[in-house]
Design an enzyme around this catalytic site. Sequence first.
Site, PDB file in Angstrom:
ATOM      1  N   SER A  84     -35.783   5.384  81.149  1.00  0.00           N
ATOM      2  CA  SER A  84     -35.657   6.059  79.852  1.00  0.00           C
ATOM      3  C   SER A  84     -36.098   7.507  79.978  1.00  0.00           C
ATOM      4  O   SER A  84     -36.816   7.870  80.917  1.00  0.00           O
ATOM      5  CB  SER A  84     -36.545   5.313  78.840  1.00  0.00           C
ATOM      6  OG  SER A  84     -37.136   6.167  77.901  1.00  0.00           O
ATOM      7  N   TYR A 110     -44.152   2.144  75.029  1.00  0.00           N
ATOM      8  CA  TYR A 110     -42.802   2.181  75.620  1.00  0.00           C
ATOM      9  C   TYR A 110     -42.760   3.160  76.795  1.00  0.00           C
ATOM     10  O   TYR A 110     -42.261   2.825  77.882  1.00  0.00           O
ATOM     11  CB  TYR A 110     -41.804   2.587  74.537  1.00  0.00           C
ATOM     12  CG  TYR A 110     -40.360   2.574  74.979  1.00  0.00           C
ATOM     13  CD1 TYR A 110     -39.660   1.379  75.102  1.00  0.00           C
ATOM     14  CD2 TYR A 110     -39.689   3.759  75.276  1.00  0.00           C
ATOM     15  CE1 TYR A 110     -38.327   1.366  75.502  1.00  0.00           C
ATOM     16  CE2 TYR A 110     -38.362   3.756  75.670  1.00  0.00           C
ATOM     17  CZ  TYR A 110     -37.684   2.556  75.790  1.00  0.00           C
ATOM     18  OH  TYR A 110     -36.367   2.548  76.177  1.00  0.00           O
TER      19      TYR A 110
END
Length: 250
Positions: A141, A154
Amino acid sequence: MTSFSLQGKNALVTGGTRGIGYALAQALAQAGARVTITGRDAVSLQAAVGQLRDAGVEAHGLILDVTQAASIQQAVAAAGRVDILINNAGTEQIRPSLEVDEALWDTIVGTNLKGAFFCAQAVAKNMVSAASGGAIINVCSLTTCVGVPGAAAYASSKSGLAGMTRTLSAEWAAHNIRVNGIGPGYFATEMTQVFYQDDAWRDAMQKKIPLGRFGELDDLAGSVVFLSSESARYITGQILYIDGGYLASI
Ligand code: NDP
């Protein structure tokens, strides 16, 4: 173009019931691979497998919860020979760091990082004992590179995944197992739909993307086929960002 073909290869895509995982499975299948997708819910899993088969590709489904070690062992055993593993299963919840509790941390890090590690380990054990080699691709990501408020758990999981990608690439190269990552930019999926409902966020974010638009799931197809294929035989330990130029411009 034969070096991009995945004919005869078996691919396992975790979290392939929808969104990015489904799109990656579709791309691998279109390049010739037999794909097995996984999900936690039998109904949505069967629906996704049916949709892939309706498109004329060979697809199978397996129940898998990547937070459960026994579930990983069972699914990997049932999958048979795996040449390509896509560690895609993931979850996210934006919450201010001052309010993150242990349960939320464990869910996000347990799914995105611990789950990916033990899936990679289970598949790699078989690749090593069969001396077959293979390709593992971890879905990372932009949060491995940029700070996004409210995304501490995250970002920690995905940054860990990037470090894990490099470590496993170095460790398993001797077994001809290549380990790479892809880093999608901004893609509207079930996981991220909450952002896209906010017009102000959408307008501001789109302006920051040099190619002028959000990602479409098809934009990821080439990268995952390439990294899985013989064309990428000398590439390992890399993370390829597919972000419309976002990272390069901030
Ligand atoms: P979705 O929510 O649409 O899909 C998530 C997938 O992960 C589903 O198939 C879900 O399957 C599966 N999953 C979730 N938890 C578990 C679990 N414990 N065990 C097994 N499978 C699980 O999200 P996206 O498609 O957006 O995300 C896919 C990946 O891409 C994630 O790793 C995410 O972090 C990453 N990513 C997404 C970006 C985006 O902009 N959308 C950007 C960068 C990275 P089911 O619920 O059926 O079990």
